[in-house]
Design a protein around this motif. Structure first.
Motif, PDB file in Angstrom:
ATOM      1  N   LEU A  46      85.302 -73.877  -0.232  1.00  0.00           N
ATOM      2  CA  LEU A  46      86.109 -72.622  -1.062  1.00  0.00           C
ATOM      3  C   LEU A  46      85.558 -72.350  -2.286  1.00  0.00           C
ATOM      4  O   LEU A  46      86.382 -72.117  -3.261  1.00  0.00           O
ATOM      5  N   ASN A 112      87.347 -84.255   1.671  1.00  0.00           N
ATOM      6  CA  ASN A 112      85.792 -84.111   1.835  1.00  0.00           C
ATOM      7  C   ASN A 112      85.093 -84.200   3.065  1.00  0.00           C
ATOM      8  O   ASN A 112      85.450 -85.049   3.666  1.00  0.00           O
ATOM      9  N   ARG A 204      71.815 -70.561 -21.117  1.00  0.00           N
ATOM     10  CA  ARG A 204      72.643 -71.738 -21.626  1.00  0.00           C
ATOM     11  C   ARG A 204      72.034 -72.236 -23.114  1.00  0.00           C
ATOM     12  O   ARG A 204      72.678 -72.304 -24.075  1.00  0.00           O
ATOM     13  N   VAL A 325      75.972 -69.919   4.400  1.00  0.00           N
ATOM     14  CA  VAL A 325      75.948 -68.737   3.477  1.00  0.00           C
ATOM     15  C   VAL A 325      76.030 -69.416   2.039  1.00  0.00           C
ATOM     16  O   VAL A 325      76.509 -70.444   1.830  1.00  0.00           O
TER      17      VAL A 325
HETATM   18  C1  FAD Z   1      75.321 -72.307 -15.178  1.00  0.00           C
HETATM   19  C2  FAD Z   1      75.635 -71.436 -14.058  1.00  0.00           C
HETATM   20  C3  FAD Z   1      75.782 -70.153 -14.432  1.00  0.00           C
HETATM   21  C4  FAD Z   1      75.849 -69.118 -13.243  1.00  0.00           C
HETATM   22  N1  FAD Z   1      76.051 -67.694 -13.705  1.00  0.00           N
HETATM   23  C5  FAD Z   1      76.010 -66.938 -12.532  1.00  0.00           C
HETATM   24  C6  FAD Z   1      76.272 -65.513 -12.770  1.00  0.00           C
HETATM   25  O1  FAD Z   1      76.329 -65.051 -13.943  1.00  0.00           O
HETATM   26  N2  FAD Z   1      76.158 -64.618 -11.789  1.00  0.00           N
HETATM   27  C7  FAD Z   1      76.189 -65.014 -10.496  1.00  0.00           C
HETATM   28  O2  FAD Z   1      76.228 -64.299  -9.798  1.00  0.00           O
HETATM   29  N3  FAD Z   1      76.062 -66.345 -10.144  1.00  0.00           N
HETATM   30  C8  FAD Z   1      75.916 -67.476 -11.229  1.00  0.00           C
HETATM   31  N4  FAD Z   1      75.725 -68.802 -10.844  1.00  0.00           N
HETATM   32  C9  FAD Z   1      75.575 -69.315  -9.389  1.00  0.00           C
HETATM   33  C10 FAD Z   1      76.775 -69.411  -8.565  1.00  0.00           C
HETATM   34  O3  FAD Z   1      77.568 -70.416  -9.239  1.00  0.00           O
HETATM   35  C11 FAD Z   1      76.520 -69.962  -7.410  1.00  0.00           C
HETATM   36  O4  FAD Z   1      75.574 -69.024  -6.877  1.00  0.00           O
HETATM   37  C12 FAD Z   1      77.745 -69.593  -6.214  1.00  0.00           C
HETATM   38  O5  FAD Z   1      78.836 -70.415  -6.949  1.00  0.00           O
HETATM   39  C13 FAD Z   1      77.456 -69.885  -4.921  1.00  0.00           C
HETATM   40  O6  FAD Z   1      78.275 -69.811  -4.171  1.00  0.00           O
HETATM   41  P1  FAD Z   1      78.404 -71.082  -2.989  1.00  0.00           P
HETATM   42  O7  FAD Z   1      79.540 -70.733  -2.101  1.00  0.00           O
HETATM   43  O8  FAD Z   1      77.117 -71.301  -2.217  1.00  0.00           O
HETATM   44  O9  FAD Z   1      78.632 -72.508  -3.620  1.00  0.00           O
HETATM   45  P2  FAD Z   1      79.737 -72.989  -4.522  1.00  0.00           P
HETATM   46  O10 FAD Z   1      80.444 -71.738  -5.088  1.00  0.00           O
HETATM   47  O11 FAD Z   1      79.389 -74.066  -5.426  1.00  0.00           O
HETATM   48  O12 FAD Z   1      80.951 -73.791  -3.658  1.00  0.00           O
HETATM   49  C14 FAD Z   1      80.790 -74.430  -2.774  1.00  0.00           C
HETATM   50  C15 FAD Z   1      82.089 -75.337  -2.590  1.00  0.00           C
HETATM   51  O13 FAD Z   1      82.239 -76.267  -1.603  1.00  0.00           O
HETATM   52  C16 FAD Z   1      82.853 -77.557  -1.805  1.00  0.00           C
HETATM   53  N5  FAD Z   1      82.109 -78.460  -1.038  1.00  0.00           N
HETATM   54  C17 FAD Z   1      80.948 -78.869  -1.074  1.00  0.00           C
HETATM   55  N6  FAD Z   1      80.585 -80.075  -0.371  1.00  0.00           N
HETATM   56  C18 FAD Z   1      81.918 -80.114   0.370  1.00  0.00           C
HETATM   57  C19 FAD Z   1      82.021 -81.070   1.369  1.00  0.00           C
HETATM   58  N7  FAD Z   1      81.317 -82.047   1.968  1.00  0.00           N
HETATM   59  N8  FAD Z   1      83.345 -80.798   1.737  1.00  0.00           N
HETATM   60  C20 FAD Z   1      84.373 -80.015   1.245  1.00  0.00           C
HETATM   61  N9  FAD Z   1      83.967 -79.289   0.463  1.00  0.00           N
HETATM   62  C21 FAD Z   1      82.736 -79.269  -0.031  1.00  0.00           C
HETATM   63  C22 FAD Z   1      82.748 -77.449  -3.490  1.00  0.00           C
HETATM   64  O14 FAD Z   1      83.712 -78.573  -3.885  1.00  0.00           O
HETATM   65  C23 FAD Z   1      82.808 -75.904  -3.730  1.00  0.00           C
HETATM   66  O15 FAD Z   1      84.139 -75.591  -3.801  1.00  0.00           O
HETATM   67  C24 FAD Z   1      75.915 -69.673 -12.019  1.00  0.00           C
HETATM   68  C25 FAD Z   1      75.667 -71.018 -11.892  1.00  0.00           C
HETATM   69  C26 FAD Z   1      75.297 -71.885 -12.868  1.00  0.00           C
HETATM   70  C27 FAD Z   1      75.160 -73.372 -12.691  1.00  0.00           C
END
Ligand code: FAD
Length: 432
Positions: A46, A112, A204, A325
């Motif tokens: 999420l 998890n 950073r 995704v």
């Molecule tokens: C320092 C930093 C700065 C950033 N700045 C920007 C910015 O300015 N603009 C921008 O567009 N992007 C930015 N990002 C990138 C952005 O955070 C990610 O690209 C984005 O969060 C990706 O979304 P996601 O859904 O793939 O993963 P996430 O948002 O990481 O979500 C993954 C979720 O899955 C859950 N999960 C994982 N494994 C399991 C499991 N086995 N069981 C249950 N739950 C699980 C996790 O707990 C988490 O809640 C930044 C990232 C970092 C590190």
């Protein structure tokens, strides 16, 4: 410089218009879905990608069963997390619990996920607990490569936390930074592509410089880079020249920036030529790959770093009814960002509804805008537009537009305002 013929405004209104029309046009079809055939959609993760899928699929929650599985009670965003490190925001300002009132028909499970059984179409999240799915959406983000840098382990608590996900200890990072003495040396090892949020290591470094200056601490920040160039480089160079010329130094790979060895006890790193760099604060940003759950479930072979998907449906290659995704996927020209994950997840959700209704898929368009801060009131950005190639088997860029390198103070200030505005809109939409 704008390299494509579409304006951003036209592009955005196109996407918004298409989505609005989509939901309106399908209301009648959706009502015809037989209650007995209610498909069960399970979303794992999420974060940005998962919450966006939820937001869109929720529009048909009276006709499908939606179950969300997330391992953390609270989500800390990547965007603006560098502003917490830089003492501009408080951690609680980037942490969210989903507003369940918006999702009355959705079931949330805080566990998890250990593995996925493709044959029985089930998700396992503890020894005796598993749930079945008809359609499974995975948006679990990234994991780290532990074998690239000799002497470094992602799980070693004595290391400076990497803070490249919401689980790494951002408060501890900031405390260790704050405790640095005058004339300290900070080393940041920046990873090779592809990794989550390409400009974030440089943002950073800028915000650490900004913070320590406010504490009246003179420091030197050395960025040892595994790459020879990086996104928005000219804008960063300009900002560093104006604000941090005596503080930040960047060493590209060709000049010895690739770190290959780390000694935590001696606080030093070595590059591929054996050259030693000592620091008082050594911050390794680890190399990355798709989340562990893909490897643990046999959905991705060892040696492959990112999931292969169909760019129209986001279904995994070779695994029916499993969709991925966000940062876990290889999205070709699209960088790994929250903006990208949000844009991709909308397409995934809309085309999954089309699949359920046995309608044609929409031909997707995507957008990414990435803001970077150099100070609390100075930001710059890059935007890019995407479509599919002629064969419809990969995502290609239509062009990009980056902030003017010579932008004046008020332009930088305005972009900082836009950056906060984008963030607020996104988190309000998804979590609040
Ligand atoms: C320092 C930093 C700065 C950033 N700045 C920007 C910015 O300015 N603009 C921008 O567009 N992007 C930015 N990002 C990138 C952005 O955070 C990610 O690209 C984005 O969060 C990706 O979304 P996601 O859904 O793939 O993963 P996430 O948002 O990481 O979500 C993954 C979720 O899955 C859950 N999960 C994982 N494994 C399991 C499991 N086995 N069981 C249950 N739950 C699980 C996790 O707990 C988490 O809640 C930044 C990232 C970092 C590190």
């Amino acid at each position: 410089m704008v390299k494509n013929k579409f304006s951003r405004r036209e592009f955005l209104s196109n996407i918004a218009g298409n989505l609005a029309f989509f939901f309106l046009a399908n209301t009648f079809l959706l009502k015809r879905l037989n209650a007995k055939t209610r498909p069960k959609i399970v979303i794992v993760g999420l974060g940005i990608g998962g919450a966006t899928c939820l937001q869109y699929l929720n529009k048909i929650s009276s006709l499908v069963d939606i179950i969300v599985v997330e391992k953390q009670n609270e989500y800390q965003t990547g965007p603006l997390s560098n502003l917490v490190i830089g003492n501009i925001l408080k951690r609680k300002e980037i942490c969210f619990k989903i507003n369940k009132k918006k999702y009355e028909k959705v079931k949330f499970i805080y566990e998890n996920v250990i593995s996925i059984d493709v044959k029985s179409k089930s998700v396992r999240f503890s020894k005796d607990l598993k749930i079945n799915y008809d359609f499974l959406i995975l948006s679990p983000g990234i994991s780290y490569k532990n074998d690239i840098l000799q002497g470094y382990s992602v799980t070693d608590k004595k290391n400076v936390p990497h803070c490249w996900d919401g689980e790494s200890n951002i408060i501890q990072f900031k405390e260790r930074l704050t405790d640095l003495e005058n004339n300290s040396k900070i080393i940041i090892s920046s990873p090779d592509y592809p990794y989550r949020c390409p400009p974030a290591p440089y943002e950073r470094a800028s915000l650490i410089a900004n913070y320590l200056r406010k504490l009246n601490k003179k420091v030197k920040i050395l960025i040892l880079d595994s790459k020879n160039s990086f996104t928005k480089q000219e804008n960063y160079f300009r900002e560093w020249k104006i604000n941090y010329s005596d503080v930040i130094e960047w060493i590209p790979r060709r000049k010895g920036g690739k770190v290959t060895f780390y000694d935590q006890k001696k606080n030093l790193v070595k590059n591929s030529d054996g050259q030693i760099f000592r620091g008082d604060f050594v911050h390794i940003i680890p190399e990355q790959k798709a989340a562990n759950i893909f490897y643990d479930s046999g959905l991705l072979n060892e040696g492959k770093d990112w999931c292969q998907i169909n760019p129209i449906s986001f279904e995994l290659h070779h695994f029916r009814d499993i969709y991925a995704v966000g940062d876990s996927i290889d999205a070709w020209a699209m960088p790994k960002s929250a903006f990208s994950a949000n844009s991709q997840a909308k397409v995934l959700a809309v085309n999954l509804i089309n699949k359920i209704l046995e309608k044609e898929y929409v031909d997707p368009v995507f957008l990414n805008t990435c803001y970077s801060f150099s100070k609390e009131d100075r930001a710059f950005s890059i935007s890019a537009w995407y479509r599919l190639n002629v064969k419809k088997d990969k995502i290609i860029s239509l062009g990009s537009s980056e902030s003017n390198v010579n932008a004046n103070n008020s332009d930088r200030k305005l972009e900082a305002k836009h950056a906060f505005g984008w963030y607020e809109t996104m988190v309000n939409d998804l979590f609040i």
